[in-house]
Structures are given as structure tokens and as C-alpha cells.
Design an enzyme around this catalytic site. Sequence first.
Site, PDB file in Angstrom:
ATOM      1  N   SER A  15      27.969  61.145  42.561  1.00 43.42           N
ATOM      2  CA  SER A  15      28.762  62.327  42.919  1.00 43.42           C
ATOM      3  C   SER A  15      28.371  63.518  42.047  1.00 43.42           C
ATOM      4  O   SER A  15      27.766  63.346  40.973  1.00 43.42           O
ATOM      5  CB  SER A  15      30.244  61.981  42.699  1.00 43.42           C
ATOM      6  OG  SER A  15      31.081  63.107  42.901  1.00 43.42           O
ATOM      7  N   ASP A  36      26.170  54.021  39.260  1.00 43.88           N
ATOM      8  CA  ASP A  36      27.549  54.501  39.378  1.00 43.88           C
ATOM      9  C   ASP A  36      28.481  53.294  39.493  1.00 43.88           C
ATOM     10  O   ASP A  36      28.086  52.230  39.976  1.00 43.88           O
ATOM     11  CB  ASP A  36      27.712  55.395  40.618  1.00 43.88           C
ATOM     12  CG  ASP A  36      28.869  56.370  40.482  1.00 43.88           C
ATOM     13  OD1 ASP A  36      28.619  57.580  40.300  1.00 43.88           O
ATOM     14  OD2 ASP A  36      30.043  55.926  40.537  1.00 43.88           O
ATOM     15  N   ASP A  60      29.538  49.857  35.392  1.00 43.10           N
ATOM     16  CA  ASP A  60      30.676  50.503  34.736  1.00 43.10           C
ATOM     17  C   ASP A  60      30.212  50.787  33.309  1.00 43.10           C
ATOM     18  O   ASP A  60      29.977  49.854  32.535  1.00 43.10           O
ATOM     19  CB  ASP A  60      31.876  49.543  34.739  1.00 43.10           C
ATOM     20  CG  ASP A  60      33.071  50.118  34.011  1.00 43.10           C
ATOM     21  OD1 ASP A  60      32.935  51.178  33.358  1.00 43.10           O
ATOM     22  OD2 ASP A  60      34.150  49.489  34.066  1.00 43.10           O
ATOM     23  N   ASN A  87      25.529  60.684  32.168  1.00 43.08           N
ATOM     24  CA  ASN A  87      26.348  61.739  32.783  1.00 43.08           C
ATOM     25  C   ASN A  87      27.737  61.288  33.202  1.00 43.08           C
ATOM     26  O   ASN A  87      28.649  62.104  33.335  1.00 43.08           O
ATOM     27  CB  ASN A  87      25.571  62.275  34.009  1.00 43.08           C
ATOM     28  CG  ASN A  87      26.451  63.041  34.975  1.00 43.08           C
ATOM     29  OD1 ASN A  87      26.766  64.200  34.754  1.00 43.08           O
ATOM     30  ND2 ASN A  87      26.863  62.378  36.062  1.00 43.08           N
ATOM     31  N   TYR A 152      40.064  64.333  26.325  1.00 45.48           N
ATOM     32  CA  TYR A 152      38.747  64.559  26.942  1.00 45.48           C
ATOM     33  C   TYR A 152      37.925  65.514  26.065  1.00 45.48           C
ATOM     34  O   TYR A 152      36.742  65.260  25.800  1.00 45.48           O
ATOM     35  CB  TYR A 152      38.981  65.131  28.333  1.00 45.48           C
ATOM     36  CG  TYR A 152      37.781  65.562  29.133  1.00 45.48           C
ATOM     37  CD1 TYR A 152      37.076  64.659  29.925  1.00 45.48           C
ATOM     38  CD2 TYR A 152      37.379  66.908  29.155  1.00 45.48           C
ATOM     39  CE1 TYR A 152      35.993  65.071  30.702  1.00 45.48           C
ATOM     40  CE2 TYR A 152      36.316  67.329  29.929  1.00 45.48           C
ATOM     41  CZ  TYR A 152      35.620  66.413  30.696  1.00 45.48           C
ATOM     42  OH  TYR A 152      34.556  66.830  31.473  1.00 45.48           O
ATOM     43  N   LYS A 156      34.400  64.604  24.338  1.00 49.85           N
ATOM     44  CA  LYS A 156      33.193  65.384  24.620  1.00 49.85           C
ATOM     45  C   LYS A 156      32.616  65.985  23.332  1.00 49.85           C
ATOM     46  O   LYS A 156      31.396  66.095  23.183  1.00 49.85           O
ATOM     47  CB  LYS A 156      33.491  66.483  25.637  1.00 49.85           C
ATOM     48  CG  LYS A 156      33.847  65.947  27.029  1.00 49.85           C
ATOM     49  CD  LYS A 156      32.670  65.232  27.672  1.00 49.85           C
ATOM     50  CE  LYS A 156      32.874  64.985  29.154  1.00 49.85           C
ATOM     51  NZ  LYS A 156      31.723  64.322  29.782  1.00 49.85           N
TER      52      LYS A 156
HETATM   53  N1  NAD Z   1      32.905  69.460  37.081  1.00 48.64           N
HETATM   54  C1  NAD Z   1      33.161  70.106  35.972  1.00 48.64           C
HETATM   55  O1  NAD Z   1      33.793  71.184  35.996  1.00 48.64           O
HETATM   56  C2  NAD Z   1      32.700  69.562  34.648  1.00 48.64           C
HETATM   57  C3  NAD Z   1      32.854  70.371  33.528  1.00 48.64           C
HETATM   58  C4  NAD Z   1      32.418  69.924  32.306  1.00 48.64           C
HETATM   59  C5  NAD Z   1      31.831  68.677  32.190  1.00 48.64           C
HETATM   60  N2  NAD Z   1      31.691  67.886  33.287  1.00 48.64           N
HETATM   61  C6  NAD Z   1      31.066  66.570  33.086  1.00 48.64           C
HETATM   62  O2  NAD Z   1      29.970  66.426  33.969  1.00 48.64           O
HETATM   63  C7  NAD Z   1      29.794  65.032  34.266  1.00 48.64           C
HETATM   64  C8  NAD Z   1      29.745  64.839  35.772  1.00 48.64           C
HETATM   65  O3  NAD Z   1      30.987  65.279  36.302  1.00 48.64           O
HETATM   66  P1  NAD Z   1      31.191  65.709  37.837  1.00 48.64           P
HETATM   67  O4  NAD Z   1      31.989  66.924  37.829  1.00 48.64           O
HETATM   68  O5  NAD Z   1      29.898  65.639  38.547  1.00 48.64           O
HETATM   69  O6  NAD Z   1      32.168  64.502  38.276  1.00 48.64           O
HETATM   70  P2  NAD Z   1      32.277  63.628  39.603  1.00 48.64           P
HETATM   71  O7  NAD Z   1      33.632  63.008  39.547  1.00 48.64           O
HETATM   72  O8  NAD Z   1      31.872  64.408  40.791  1.00 48.64           O
HETATM   73  O9  NAD Z   1      31.177  62.483  39.347  1.00 48.64           O
HETATM   74  C9  NAD Z   1      31.331  61.570  38.295  1.00 48.64           C
HETATM   75  C10 NAD Z   1      30.732  60.249  38.712  1.00 48.64           C
HETATM   76  O10 NAD Z   1      30.885  59.331  37.607  1.00 48.64           O
HETATM   77  C11 NAD Z   1      31.232  58.085  38.124  1.00 48.64           C
HETATM   78  N3  NAD Z   1      31.942  57.290  37.117  1.00 48.64           N
HETATM   79  C12 NAD Z   1      33.210  57.460  36.656  1.00 48.64           C
HETATM   80  N4  NAD Z   1      33.517  56.499  35.780  1.00 48.64           N
HETATM   81  C13 NAD Z   1      32.422  55.701  35.680  1.00 48.64           C
HETATM   82  C14 NAD Z   1      32.137  54.520  34.936  1.00 48.64           C
HETATM   83  N5  NAD Z   1      33.049  53.982  34.128  1.00 48.64           N
HETATM   84  N6  NAD Z   1      30.919  53.975  35.058  1.00 48.64           N
HETATM   85  C15 NAD Z   1      29.987  54.519  35.890  1.00 48.64           C
HETATM   86  N7  NAD Z   1      30.212  55.616  36.632  1.00 48.64           N
HETATM   87  C16 NAD Z   1      31.420  56.195  36.524  1.00 48.64           C
HETATM   88  C17 NAD Z   1      32.142  58.385  39.318  1.00 48.64           C
HETATM   89  O11 NAD Z   1      32.216  57.282  40.215  1.00 48.64           O
HETATM   90  C18 NAD Z   1      31.450  59.606  39.908  1.00 48.64           C
HETATM   91  O12 NAD Z   1      30.509  59.236  40.898  1.00 48.64           O
HETATM   92  C19 NAD Z   1      30.974  64.293  33.604  1.00 48.64           C
HETATM   93  O13 NAD Z   1      30.542  63.763  32.363  1.00 48.64           O
HETATM   94  C20 NAD Z   1      31.978  65.399  33.394  1.00 48.64           C
HETATM   95  O14 NAD Z   1      32.856  65.123  32.333  1.00 48.64           O
HETATM   96  C21 NAD Z   1      32.103  68.299  34.523  1.00 48.64           C
END
Ligand code: NAD
Length: 248
Positions: A15, A36, A60, A87, A152, A156
Site C-alpha cells: 500500500s 507485507d 509481519d 517502510n 508514534y 519514529k
Molecule cells: N502517509 C503519511 O502521511 C505518512 C507520514 C509520515 C510517515 N509515514 C510512514 O510511511 C510509511 C508508509 O506509510 P503509508 O502512508 O504508505 O501507509 P499505508 O497504510 O498505506 O501502508 C503501510 C503498509 O504497511 C503494512 N504493514 C502494517 N503493519 C505491518 C507489519 N506488522 N508487517 C508488515 N507490513 C505491515 C500494511 O499492511 C500496509 O500495506 C510508514 O512507515 C508510515 O509511518 C507516512
Amino acid sequence: MRFQDQVAIVTGAGSGIGRETALQLAREGAVVAVADIDVARAEAVAAEAGAERALAVAVDVTAAEQVRQMVRTVLDRFGRIDVLVSNAGWDRTGPFVETDEALWDKVIAINFRGHLACVHAVLPAMIERGAGRIVTVASDAGRVGSSGEVVYSGAKGAVIAFTKGVAREVARSGIAVNCVAPGLTDTPMLAEVSVGSERLMEAIVRSIPMRRLGRPEEVAQAILFLASGQATYITGQTLSVNGGLTMV
Ligand SMILES: NC(=O)c1ccc[n+]([C@@H]2O[C@H](COP(=O)([O-])OP(=O)(O)OC[C@H]3O[C@@H](n4cnc5c(N)ncnc54)[C@H](O)[C@@H]3O)[C@@H](O)[C@H]2O)c1
């Protein structure tokens, strides 16, 4: 093609930012393990990348043995790992005072310990080859703090410090370790945590100098840069991709 014949693992690749990163790596010649916890999503992204370019892996990241198994699978199948993009992440918003230990444990397990497990699992093979590039994905919340997502933010921040420490340890083994810190990025995660806070989100977007959310492909582009041969003298750094929201 910057990643021709390279082997990459991207966690959380089902995702958002991870998905875009996996697709861009595949387009640039890499073979990608699309890892994932949601295997159906991983399979969909792997199919999108092309069967010859991608392998879906269920993992996981909070389960260190599953992570080791993922790395063994990739090494058995492709013989090497050039790039790890660590990620996977998860968030739940709300006032800190209303959180409990179960939530702390979950947030820290996914957003901090998951990175430990993934980096720890790939390092032996990278050290043996004397080469490798690792990119962790943290958040601007880990640089400046973010109300409503305090644990969180702490996790981070730990990822950023961990990235620097590992970078120091493995630099002489030919391995670079850097971090990308996204700001607000238009992904399913952001949509989920914004439910009920739409007006707050609008106010935050107005405070972003570029006046818009980031797109997952824009974060992926920064990840690919740090994972590529264009960043050969860069290690231990944190690159924010945030439209100017924070400047640290
Ligand atoms: N979207 C934002 O605004 C934002 C901002 C800052 C940081 N981030 C970081 O960017 C990264 C990606 O986030 P995103 O927005 O694409 O999120 P998202 O929810 O779209 O995708 C995250 C993916 O991680 C997978 N996941 C969750 N727990 C897991 C586990 N235990 N093992 C394996 N996979 C797992 C989920 O199934 C999902 O497919 C994350 O680390 C998030 O913290 C996102």
C-alpha cells in the site's frame, strides 16, 4: 535503469509509499520482494510490477523469525540483497493521556522494532558481500513531534537515531543506511488517521508552504535516490519529503 539486475526488499509494499517504491524499483530494473502483512495486497502489487520482476512475501515485521524467513526466501531465490527499504508502519491517533500500554507496545513493535528486525536480518549477507543500501522510512513526526500521535513520534525518532547508529557501524563494510521522513502523504494510512479530523487536516495543509499533501510517488522518488548509485557518499542522513512543512 538505476537498479538493473539488483535485488530489493520493500516492507509494507502492499500500500501507499511502499507500493510506489516497489513499482518504481521494478520499473528501474530491480527484482523486488513485495513484503507485507497483508499478502493479498502484496500479491496485487507484485502482479502489477510483473511476475518476472516481483515476488510477493507475507511477513509481519514485528515477528523477527518471520523477517529472517523472508530474508532466507529472497536469498534462496535471488542469491543476494542489494537494497532494503524498511517502510512498514502503522498509526492510531488520539491524546496520549488516553492511550494504554497495549497501544504503546503495538506502535513501538511495528514502527521501531520492525526496523530492527529487518535491518538485522539483511546485514549479514550485505556485510559478506561488502555492499548494500538500506533506507528506513520514519516520519517528520520523529524529527519535530506530532500531537495526537505521541508514541508514534517517539518510535519514529528512535528509527532516525537507529539509522544513524547503524550507518556508523557498517559504513566500512560498504553499506549505506539512510532515512526518509515523509510529511503528510496522501495514502490509505493518512486517510484512516484523518477520519473525524478533516478540518484539522485542512488547517495543516494550509500551513504547508507548498499548500498540498505529498504524493506517495514523491516519497518513493526520494527513497530510490538514497537507495541508488547516485547517493554513494551519503549515509546516516534523514531526508524529509514534506512540501516544506518542517525545515530541520
Ligand atoms: N502517509 C503519511 O502521511 C505518512 C507520514 C509520515 C510517515 N509515514 C510512514 O510511511 C510509511 C508508509 O506509510 P503509508 O502512508 O504508505 O501507509 P499505508 O497504510 O498505506 O501502508 C503501510 C503498509 O504497511 C503494512 N504493514 C502494517 N503493519 C505491518 C507489519 N506488522 N508487517 C508488515 N507490513 C505491515 C500494511 O499492511 C500496509 O500495506 C510508514 O512507515 C508510515 O509511518 C507516512
